[in-house]
Design a protein around this motif. Structure first.
Motif, mmCIF file in Angstrom:
data_model
loop_
_atom_site.group_PDB
_atom_site.id
_atom_site.type_symbol
_atom_site.label_atom_id
_atom_site.label_comp_id
_atom_site.label_asym_id
_atom_site.label_seq_id
_atom_site.Cartn_x
_atom_site.Cartn_y
_atom_site.Cartn_z
ATOM 1 N N PRO A 1 0.249 -18.084 -0.056
ATOM 2 C CA PRO A 1 0.729 -16.939 -0.828
ATOM 3 C C PRO A 1 2.046 -17.248 -1.539
ATOM 4 C CG PRO A 1 1.219 -16.646 1.491
ATOM 5 C CD PRO A 1 0.442 -17.909 1.392
ATOM 6 N N LYS A 2 2.286 -16.509 -2.604
ATOM 7 C CA LYS A 2 3.572 -16.604 -3.298
ATOM 8 C C LYS A 2 4.593 -15.717 -2.595
ATOM 9 C CE LYS A 2 2.118 -18.976 -6.964
ATOM 10 N NZ LYS A 2 0.768 -19.174 -6.428
ATOM 11 N N VAL A 3 4.074 -14.613 -2.047
ATOM 12 C CA VAL A 3 4.937 -13.689 -1.315
ATOM 13 C C VAL A 3 4.298 -13.439 0.033
ATOM 14 C CG1 VAL A 3 6.110 -11.466 -1.346
ATOM 15 C CG2 VAL A 3 5.410 -12.520 -3.481
ATOM 16 N N LEU A 4 5.114 -13.414 1.071
ATOM 17 C CA LEU A 4 4.589 -13.144 2.409
ATOM 18 C C LEU A 4 5.273 -11.903 2.958
ATOM 19 C CD1 LEU A 4 2.785 -14.202 4.678
ATOM 20 C CD2 LEU A 4 4.700 -15.565 5.487
ATOM 21 N N LEU A 5 4.462 -10.922 3.365
ATOM 22 C CA LEU A 5 5.021 -9.694 3.931
ATOM 23 C C LEU A 5 4.832 -9.718 5.443
ATOM 24 C CD1 LEU A 5 3.491 -7.100 1.413
ATOM 25 C CD2 LEU A 5 5.519 -8.512 1.143
ATOM 26 N N LEU A 6 5.925 -9.611 6.191
ATOM 27 C CA LEU A 6 5.850 -9.688 7.653
ATOM 28 C C LEU A 6 6.312 -8.378 8.265
ATOM 29 C CD1 LEU A 6 7.582 -13.139 8.168
ATOM 30 C CD2 LEU A 6 5.168 -12.671 8.454
ATOM 31 N N ASP A 7 5.490 -7.850 9.181
ATOM 32 C CA ASP A 7 5.852 -6.590 9.829
ATOM 33 C C ASP A 7 6.309 -6.871 11.258
ATOM 34 O OD1 ASP A 7 6.210 -3.997 10.455
ATOM 35 O OD2 ASP A 7 4.203 -3.326 9.911
ATOM 36 N N GLU A 8 7.598 -6.804 11.472
ATOM 37 C CA GLU A 8 8.207 -6.998 12.790
ATOM 38 C C GLU A 8 7.654 -8.206 13.549
ATOM 39 O OE1 GLU A 8 9.392 -3.832 15.062
ATOM 40 O OE2 GLU A 8 9.417 -2.387 13.420
ATOM 41 N N PRO A 9 7.875 -9.385 13.044
ATOM 42 C CA PRO A 9 7.320 -10.573 13.704
ATOM 43 C C PRO A 9 7.950 -10.847 15.065
ATOM 44 C CG PRO A 9 8.758 -11.207 11.895
ATOM 45 C CD PRO A 9 8.597 -9.730 11.807
ATOM 46 N N ASN B 1 13.564 2.952 14.319
ATOM 47 C CA ASN B 1 12.206 3.459 14.500
ATOM 48 C C ASN B 1 11.880 4.609 13.563
ATOM 49 O OD1 ASN B 1 10.622 2.260 16.264
ATOM 50 N ND2 ASN B 1 11.060 3.596 17.985
ATOM 51 N N GLY B 2 10.693 4.589 13.022
ATOM 52 C CA GLY B 2 10.250 5.745 12.255
ATOM 53 C C GLY B 2 10.976 5.925 10.944
ATOM 54 N N SER B 3 11.677 4.875 10.486
ATOM 55 C CA SER B 3 12.402 5.056 9.237
ATOM 56 C C SER B 3 11.504 4.783 8.039
ATOM 57 C CB SER B 3 13.610 4.126 9.210
ATOM 58 O OG SER B 3 13.179 2.796 9.427
ATOM 59 N N GLY B 4 10.296 4.273 8.277
ATOM 60 C CA GLY B 4 9.360 4.077 7.181
ATOM 61 C C GLY B 4 9.281 2.657 6.670
ATOM 62 N N LYS B 5 9.820 1.702 7.442
ATOM 63 C CA LYS B 5 9.799 0.300 7.004
ATOM 64 C C LYS B 5 8.375 -0.213 6.840
ATOM 65 C CE LYS B 5 11.755 -1.160 10.751
ATOM 66 N NZ LYS B 5 11.998 -0.128 11.729
ATOM 67 N N SER B 6 7.571 0.005 7.905
ATOM 68 C CA SER B 6 6.205 -0.518 7.853
ATOM 69 C C SER B 6 5.406 0.183 6.774
ATOM 70 C CB SER B 6 5.513 -0.323 9.193
ATOM 71 O OG SER B 6 6.232 -0.991 10.185
ATOM 72 N N THR B 7 5.637 1.476 6.632
ATOM 73 C CA THR B 7 4.933 2.231 5.603
ATOM 74 C C THR B 7 5.173 1.627 4.234
ATOM 75 O OG1 THR B 7 5.372 4.161 6.954
ATOM 76 C CG2 THR B 7 4.524 4.552 4.749
ATOM 77 N N LEU B 8 6.391 1.142 4.022
ATOM 78 C CA LEU B 8 6.727 0.574 2.731
ATOM 79 C C LEU B 8 5.815 -0.616 2.415
ATOM 80 C CD1 LEU B 8 8.546 0.250 0.261
ATOM 81 C CD2 LEU B 8 10.114 -1.070 1.680
ATOM 82 N N ILE B 9 5.717 -1.580 3.346
ATOM 83 C CA ILE B 9 4.879 -2.729 2.992
ATOM 84 C C ILE B 9 3.400 -2.375 3.018
ATOM 85 C CG2 ILE B 9 6.467 -4.620 3.448
ATOM 86 C CD1 ILE B 9 5.268 -5.018 6.100
ATOM 87 N N LYS B 10 3.033 -1.441 3.883
ATOM 88 C CA LYS B 10 1.627 -1.038 3.892
ATOM 89 C C LYS B 10 1.240 -0.383 2.572
ATOM 90 C CE LYS B 10 0.737 -0.683 8.788
ATOM 91 N NZ LYS B 10 0.662 0.227 9.926
ATOM 92 N N SER B 11 2.170 0.328 1.972
ATOM 93 C CA SER B 11 1.839 1.003 0.715
ATOM 94 C C SER B 11 1.683 -0.014 -0.410
ATOM 95 C CB SER B 11 2.903 2.041 0.372
ATOM 96 O OG SER B 11 4.109 1.395 0.047
ATOM 97 N N ILE B 12 2.402 -1.129 -0.320
ATOM 98 C CA ILE B 12 2.250 -2.159 -1.354
ATOM 99 C C ILE B 12 0.829 -2.727 -1.308
ATOM 100 C CG2 ILE B 12 3.006 -4.477 -2.041
ATOM 101 C CD1 ILE B 12 5.806 -3.691 -1.058
ATOM 102 N N LEU B 13 0.269 -2.836 -0.096
ATOM 103 C CA LEU B 13 -1.047 -3.463 0.075
ATOM 104 C C LEU B 13 -2.207 -2.476 0.092
ATOM 105 C CD1 LEU B 13 0.137 -5.934 2.737
ATOM 106 C CD2 LEU B 13 -1.002 -6.617 0.649
ATOM 107 N N GLY B 14 -1.903 -1.210 -0.055
ATOM 108 C CA GLY B 14 -2.997 -0.241 -0.081
ATOM 109 C C GLY B 14 -3.452 0.241 1.287
ATOM 110 N N PHE B 15 -2.764 -0.145 2.361
ATOM 111 C CA PHE B 15 -3.120 0.384 3.680
ATOM 112 C C PHE B 15 -2.540 1.771 3.904
ATOM 113 C CE2 PHE B 15 -3.613 -4.191 4.955
ATOM 114 C CZ PHE B 15 -4.971 -4.104 5.166
ATOM 115 N N ALA B 16 -1.438 2.070 3.190
ATOM 116 C CA ALA B 16 -0.889 3.420 3.258
ATOM 117 C C ALA B 16 -1.068 4.044 1.881
ATOM 118 C CB ALA B 16 0.585 3.384 3.630
ATOM 119 N N LYS B 17 -0.997 5.365 1.829
ATOM 120 C CA LYS B 17 -1.283 6.052 0.574
ATOM 121 C C LYS B 17 -0.041 6.070 -0.304
ATOM 122 C CE LYS B 17 -3.451 10.325 -0.878
ATOM 123 N NZ LYS B 17 -3.922 11.607 -0.355
#
Lengths: 391, 245, 295, 255, 314
Positions: free
Chosen positions: B156-164, B39-55
């Protein structure tokens, strides 16, 4: 940087008026005599006030053409009372304190009369209202500086009650504006009928809101009440809607009574409203001008100048402006007390009939005209006089 | 072979707070890559930053050899990067069919949408049975499948999944994983963020382990958790503490 | 007193129809942009004036009036959104600041209209025949209004349910982040809804203007009942708004019957709509949306 | 005679639309020491915390604190009884100074009432001076004292976390619920924080902590509950738990 | 003719609307309550004053009654409405104000309905000059304003002020820190309404006549603009805003006597008003004056100690 520019712009916006105050207007060769005009140019009754303002303008043109007063030209200082007595009072204060007027034509609505009347007296300023009809005004302690060109509700409703009695109507409905004008007339009409021993019934009383402008269900109520006569107390612009929707709903088969508010060409702007009025209105009342040259001259000049026929209260505001000018002339000085004294003695033939004031400042006598709407051969509608009543 | 999507030395977070620092990952075609961590290690932030949802504060995102750093998420989808968020991952007031339709938003050709739809229903027969059902009425597992199916509609060519697997019970969870496997086989690279290490590693080729915003381990899925020590490190236990045992 | 309920019902439909066309845009933009746009009242007014100008001053007839009013008002609303509301939202303005800004925009438009056309009410020159069907009387204008309402309601329904754009609008209002992650340009969707919403407001303005009068307060006169429709229908919920519009129409018109029989001023018919707003927001802020989850 | 539990949770369940976030959980926290709770994401820890704090109403079961049922109380009432929590993502008051953030949290400040604020200013000025001293001490401990008069918005993410912790310590709670106090701050400081918590716990405050860093739990926690899928699957001393296969399964997923 | 009474009149209105702006500042600026029905409480205060003054009650009693009835009105509205989202609260309060206006307009027995109601002046000064009458009013209004100002200043610079600001920033967090947010919000709403009631009472007694047309929603908007322009959460800002908006209102009206304007002055005034609001929101959303920090004696001395300590270190 941008923020700074902006602050400067804002500061200028705010301070501009203050600067404007300090810069004196250029000295005219002869300083004009100022007459304040306080009418509602915006808000619910704004449209009516704009028309009335033209009446005042016409009067001033004529006064100046005739050489002005005290040998000086007359200038109108116009203010907008915004259909809000608080705003109206503020504008009256501005007229009196800043512009230094000694006589104000107005205010237009009874509310502003009640809020500003006392202030005018304190400052020795005369008010001549063309249209504030509320009876309450006569009870105030400042009426010695307050004069009314318009006739009071009680007088008008007496005429109306005669029409009801003569035609033998027994089920009366009322459709009135929910303001001092509409409710005032409604109340005094019912009272007058009762005093005259009318046996009929006041079956339904609708008091509607100016802003709503959709009265289908209200009118349906009147239709369902099986009334045989409807008294409509409206101004021009809401009157159009009432009448055209009354036609839509099929209320043209019973008799309608009009009043001074819905007299005039303004009601014919909408063809349906005109059609309805011609069909249904058996009689309307208004202060009778029309008897004589003054009214003809007024109507001709007004129509020539503004390209439209005068509507309700255009004649009274015209007369009020003339009354102000005549009183100043008679007083000989531009000074409140003297003007008031002169006003009390005033008597002349105005566009709305003979004008003189009683001790309360109300119009001493009145002649009412009964009118109808008729369509001429060219399909043009007009108001036609069907009788005169002296009260 | 150059990777299809790679992130180089990324610093990212929200508002003015940096959550992950100096993280580099890459994904190749026909590969499932797992991002693991507590938890809180920044996993989701990583993929969100790729897509522009995180800064994104620093670093580069390369897709197909093109620099797409700072791309907006709708553009990313048009380029072939699909994304399934962890929560709120379906349009709950749309039906299943409409959800899939929205998934194919970038595609203008009606025929191809239809054929994609049939394809998707082939992979997810449980969705085909309830085409007209509101997505808001689905169970956790069905919802997750719909979310993945929706993302797949854009091919998509790449699929990013957040904790499916986060809110899915074990049985549908396994079903989802097997579907991901077949999606991979059809040529889509998958980047998957997950806490359920065992399950996700069973289908992954490689994995990265994030702890406290930094990447502490990476390697092939088989070897990542071989040693006891790496298991402990995943849980934040330091060796010396274990020594005391 | 025998009350002609059929007519009252028809009146309710007429009242409700204008509210509905006026409310659709407000409802959707409220949901998507997250603030209640008081300047919507001025879109109604602007539409009424453009319609009056085209049909009565230029004499081109009603159909061009509808089209031109729709397009021009839509454009003005786009400019307002792009020029004022979007920059404000980007700078992190709160809902309340956006509301105040919309009131300010309303002032600018309303008083510009007042300066341009004047405050004297204007009247459409078109006349309409009245038909008598049993106990009911109906005019051509009302027929047209009901027709247009039905068509636009159905068109909107199919657009929202069947077309790609419509689904994108629903998707964006339910979950903007996921919509963006599905490749929908949410920003463009918002712009389109502002355009269509204001265009429909313009149509409502024309009907309101033709059945009553046109003046700078035309929109403000009916904006609060329209708010009642939006709130009761559930903010952003299209089907809820349809039902709510007719509930409000019925309340007002039956209210008139009740009020006159109770001897109260019919002014209170507006208070009834306001009461519905208050009760809805306090008791069930999602309004009728709970019954219409799909929209 | 069995000692009565400080916090007693009996058969508490909480579900959201058919999904049980917390399922029939019972546990006791006794006075003193640091208690901990571990479990993977979505195991229901935070929901359980929120239920204890009155932010959610439990669907079933009772929660009592110091022998008093608290599961129908408002959060502020629970707080007034000395049961205090800190949020996982710091919820600080951005436009207020850091010191003001601290002072808001003080329990039983006389000046919190309108009447006292207006007319009894003497009464609370003294108290406020004392509270400020306490607040500055706490801030010194989390190394924020030099910024005491700056707006809280200027803090970085880690500092916010520290302020959140210092804030709740201001309340001098009987039982303090901490949601991942060490997440997002550097390991050295994390350890320091736990040492301080340990120190405070000796003066009568009991802690219930959600934490993933097992090393810290080994050193400081006296008891651990392991949650998975809304239920307690194991309890025991941290060191014993770590050798329980159930624990690994919960964390690394089922095989 | 003398312009001085007009300037003094301006000062009276700055005072009355200053109280309104202060009370909205307390509600919105400090506590985050979006009250779009300020005019409702203004109306309640004005009508209470007017009706009570007709019974011959002394003005201070009337004013206290205005404050009380408005506060009760505020409480009644706040009970159901305060847990609403801020924009819903805004809509609910806005419509409440309209309903109240329709009631006083349609019911003759309350305050004369459409006929309005005349009010006798607070202090009878027969024979005094208009200017001295206004001066007395200025005294009265500014005493009230000073009291309101001091109360709000004391409240917002105290632990209580800290709590309400915390509620504005994050009400859930504030509640988790043991603050009963419903109680605080209701208190603030009542206090703010009471002050609006006092402003209404003063308004009625200064105008000596009130009717329903004076209480349109525009009054609320004007007060909002005062607060946003002057700077939310700054009491001096509220007063500055009140003065600037009044100056703008009268100034644009005066301009027209000296310049020929391209468009009608009333229209121009509102257009400029709109532009001004948008410029403020775009470029200076925090208002002209910044939010004031909480200052209590203890904080002041702590800060002094802090700075000396720092100096010693440095």
């Amino acid at each position: 940087m941008r923020r700074k520019i902006l602050l400067v712009v804002m500061a200028v916006l705010l301070l501009l008026p203050a600067l404007a105050c300090s810069s004196e207007p250029e000295e005219a060769q002869v300083e004009p005599v100022k007459i304040g005009v306080l009418l509602c140019l915006t808000g619910d009754l704004g449209p009516m006030g704009l028309k009335m303002m033209q009446g005042a303008e016409l009067a001033v043109t004529e006064i100046n053409d005739a050489g002005g007063v005290l040998g000086r030209p007359v200038e109108l200082v116009k203010e907008d009372g915004a259909t809000d007595p608080a705003k109206g009072l503020d504008r009256a204060k501005k007229l009196i304190n800043v512009n230094g007027v000694k006589v104000i034509v107005g205010p237009m609505i009874s509310g502003t009369a009640l809020s500003a009347g006392g202030f005018a007296k304190e400052n020795d300023v005369v008010m001549v209202t063309p249209s504030a009809t509320a009876g309450d005004i006569s009870k105030q302690d400042w009426t010695d500086y307050f004069f009314r060109i318009c006739l009071l509700d009680d007088l008008q409703s007496e005429v109306l009650s005669q029409v009801v009695l003569e035609n033998g109507y027994t089920r009366m409905a009322t459709m009135v504006l929910n303001n001092t004008y509409g409710v005032g007339l409604e109340n005094s009409l019912v009272k007058a009928l009762k005093e005259a021993g009318w046996q009929g019934e006041h079956v339904v009383g609708v008091r509607y809101e100016e802003a709503k402008k959709d009265y289908l269900s209200e009118l349906q109520q009147i239709k369902d009440s099986k009334a045989d006569v409807v008294f409509a107390c409206t101004y021009a612009d809401d009157g159009i809607i009432v009448f055209k929707q009354a036609l839509d709903i099929g209320l043209d088969d019973i008799a309608w009574l009009g009043c001074d508010g819905n007299h005039g060409a303004g009601l014919f702007k909408d063809p349906k409203s005109a059609e309805f009025m011609a069909k249904a209105i058996v009689a309307g009342t208004r202060t009778a001008g029309g008897v004589g040259a003054a009214n003809d001259k007024f109507v001709t000049n007004y129509t020539a100048k503004f390209g439209e026929e005068p509507e309700v209260y255009c004649d009274t505001v015209y007369d009020a402006t003339w009354a102000a000018a005549k009183a100043i002339e008679a007083a000989g000085v531009y000074e409140g007390k003297a003007i008031r004294d002169a006003m009390e003695q005033l008597s002349f033939e105005g566009a709305s009939g003979p004008i003189s004031f009683d001790e309360k400042g109300d119009r001493a006598s009145g002649t009412f005209e009964l009118w109808k709407v008729e369509k001429d051969a060219q399909g043009k509608y007009s108001n036609v006089r069907i009788g005169l009543v002296n009260i | 072979m150059s990777p299809i999507l790679s992130a180089k030395n990324i610093d990212a977070g929200y508002n003015d707070v940096i959550v992950i620092r100096d993280i580099s990952i890459e994904i190749n075609t026909r590969e499932i890559v797992a991002i693991l961590g507590p938890n809180g290690s920044g996993k989701s932030t990583l993929i969100k930053s790729i897509l522009g949802f995180a800064k994104l504060f620093d670093g580069k995102v390369i897709y197909h050899g093109k620099d797409i750093t700072g791309i907006t998420s709708d553009r990313a989808v048009h380029m072939g990067i699909g994304y399934v968020p962890q929560i709120n991952n379906v349009f709950s007031n749309l039906t299943i069919a409409e959800n899939l339709d929205m998934g194919a938003y970038p595609c203008k050709d009606k025929k191809s949408i239809k054929s994609r739809m049939t394809e998707t229903y082939d992979i997810f027969p449980e969705l085909a049975a309830r085409k007209k059902a509101l997505a808001g009425n689905l169970s956790g597992g069905e919802r997750q499948m719909l979310a993945i199916a929706r993302a797949m509609m854009a091919q998509p060519k790449v699929l990013l999944l957040d904790e499916p697997l986060a809110s899915v019970s074990p049985k549908p969870g396994s079903a989802i994983l097997s579907k991901l496997n077949s999606i991979k086989d059809k040529g889509t690279a998958i980047l998957i963020v997950e806490q359920n290490v065992q399950k996700v590693l069973s289908i992954s080729n490689r994995g990265y382990v994030l702890v406290n915003g930094a990447c502490v381990m990476s390697g092939s899925a088989d070897s990542l958790f071989d040693e006891e020590s790496s298991r402990q490190r995943f849980l934040g236990l330091e060796e010396k503490v274990l020594d005391n045992n | 007193m025998d009350i002609n309920w059929a007519q009252i019902l028809l009146n309710s439909v007429i009242t409700g129809s204008i509210y509905l066309i006026g409310a659709i845009g407000l409802s959707v933009t409220y949901r998507l942009s997250n603030f209640s746009n008081f300047a919507h009242a001025e879109f109604i007014t602007l539409g009424a004036f453009i319609g009056y100008w085209v049909s009565s001053q230029l004499g081109w007839g009603l159909l061009p009036a509808f089209i031109i009013a729709f397009l021009l008002t839509g454009t003005v609303s786009l400019l307002c959104y792009r020029g004022i509301f979007q920059p404000l939202a980007k700078r992190g303005a709160s809902t309340i600041h956006l509301m105040i800004a919309s009131i300010a925009v309303g002032f600018i438009i309303r008083y510009s209209i007042g300066a341009g056309w004047g405050w004297t009410p204007q009247y459409f020159l078109n006349t309409w025949t009245t038909y008598e069907v049993g106990a009911i009387r109906i005019t051509g204008l009302w027929l047209l209004l009901i027709l247009v309402t039905l068509t636009s309601a159905l068109t909107m329904h199919f657009a929202l349910m069947r077309t790609k754009l419509g689904k994108a609008i629903r998707a964006s209002s339910s979950n903007p982040e996921l919509a963006a992650a599905s490749g929908i340009n949410v920003n463009r969707v918002i712009l389109i809804t502002w355009f269509i919403g204001a265009g429909l407001a313009a149509i409502a303005g024309i009907f309101r203007g033709a059945s009553t009068q046109v003046w700078p307060m035309t929109g403000w006169d009916i904006i609060l009942p329209i708010f009642a429709v939006v709130v009761l229908g559930g903010i952003g919920n299209y089907h809820g708004a349809i039902v709510a519009a007719f509930i409000i129409g019925l309340t007002e018109n039956i209210g008139v019957v009740a009020l006159t029989n109770l001897g109260l001023a019919t002014e209170y018919r507006m208070a009834l709509a306001f009461l519905i707003i208050i009760i809805t927001l306090i008791v069930k802020p999602q309004g009728l949306a709970m019954f219409f989850r799909r929209a | 005679m069995p000692e009565e539990a400080l916090l007693k949770i009996e058969k508490v369940s909480k579900h959201f639309g058919g999904i049980y976030a917390v399922n029939n959980v019972s546990l006791d926290i006794h006075e003193g020491g640091i208690w901990s709770m571990v479990g993977p994401n979505g195991s229901g820890k935070s929901t359980l915390f929120n239920t204890i704090l009155g932010l959610y109403k439990p669907d079933e079961g009772t929660i009592s604190f110091k022998g008093e049922r608290i599961n129908n109380m408002y959060p502020y009432q629970i707080y007034a009884r000395g049961l205090v929590n800190s949020f996982q993502t710091p919820r600080i008051f951005h436009s207020m100074t850091i010191l003001d953030n601290m002072l808001v949290a003080a329990r039983g400040h006389q000046g919190d009432s309108m009447w006292n604020s207006l007319f009894m200013r003497k009464k609370w000025q003294k108290q406020e001076e004392k509270l400020i001293d306490e607040a500055l001490n706490l801030l010194e401990f989390v190394e924020l004292n030099r910024m005491a008069f700056s707006p809280a918005a200027e803090l970085s993410g880690g500092q916010r976390k520290l302020l959140e912790l210092a804030k709740v310590l201001m309340a001098k709670p009987t039982l303090l619920l901490l949601d991942e106090p060490a997440a997002g701050i550097n390991p050295v400081l994390a350890k320091k924080i736990f040492r301080k918590l340990n120190e405070i716990s000796r003066n009568g405050t009991t802690f219930l902590i959600i934490e993933h860093r097992l090393d810290l739990l080994f050193e400081f926690a006296s008891w651990t509950y392991v949650l998975n899928k809304g239920s307690i699957i194991a309890t025991g001393k941290p060191k014993d738990i770590v050798n329980n296969p159930v624990f690994y399964q919960a964390y690394l997923g089922e095989e | 003719m003398s312009i001085i009474p007009y300037l003094l009149d301006f000062v009276v209105f700055v005072g009355i609307f200053g109280i309104m702006a202060l009370s909205l500042n307390l509600e919105y600026g400090f506590t985050g309550l979006a009250n779009f029905g300020k005019v409702a409480f203004f109306l309640i205060g004005a009508y209470t004053y007017a009706i009570l003054s007709q019974t011959g009650a002394p003005f201070y009693l009337c004013l206290i009654a205005s404050a009380l009835t408005s506060a009760i009105g505020g409480l009644l509205i706040s009970l159901p409405a305060l847990r609403l989202r801020e924009d819903y609260l805004a809509i609910v309060t806005l419509t409440t104000g309209e309903i109240l206006r329709l009631i006083v307009k349609s019911e003759d027995w309350i305050g004369g309905g459409i006929w309005g109601i005349t009010v006798s002046p607070a202090i009878k000064m027969t024979g005094a000059s208009p200017t001295s009458k206004i001066l007395v009013n200025i005294g009265l209004v500014f005493i009230c304003m000073a009291i309101c100002f001091i109360i709000i200043q004391l409240l917002t610079h105290s632990p209580y002020g800290r709590v309400i600001r915390a509620i504005r920033e994050d009400e859930v967090a504030a509640e988790a820190l043991g603050k009963n947010r419903s109680k605080y919000k209701a208190q603030i709403f009542m206090l703010g309404s009471a002050m609006a009631g006092i402003a209404g009472g003063l308004f009625a007694q200064y105008l000596r006549f009130i009717d329903p047309y004076m209480f349109l929603p525009i009054v609320t908007f004007t007060v909002w603009i005062m607060v946003l322009l002057g700077g939310p959460a700054n009491n001096w800002g509220a007063l500055l805003g009140a003065a600037l908006v009044q100056l703008f209102d009268r100034g644009t009206n005066l301009i027209k006597d000296y310049f020929t304007l391209p468009i009608d002055p009333t229209n121009l005034q509102y257009i400029l008003f709109g532009v001004l609001i948008i410029l403020v929101l775009l470029y200076r959303p925090q208002g002209l004056l910044k939010e004031s920090e909480i200052k209590t004696e203890a904080l002041r001395s702590a800060r002094a100690r802090g700075s000396t300590a720092k100096n010693r270190e440095g």
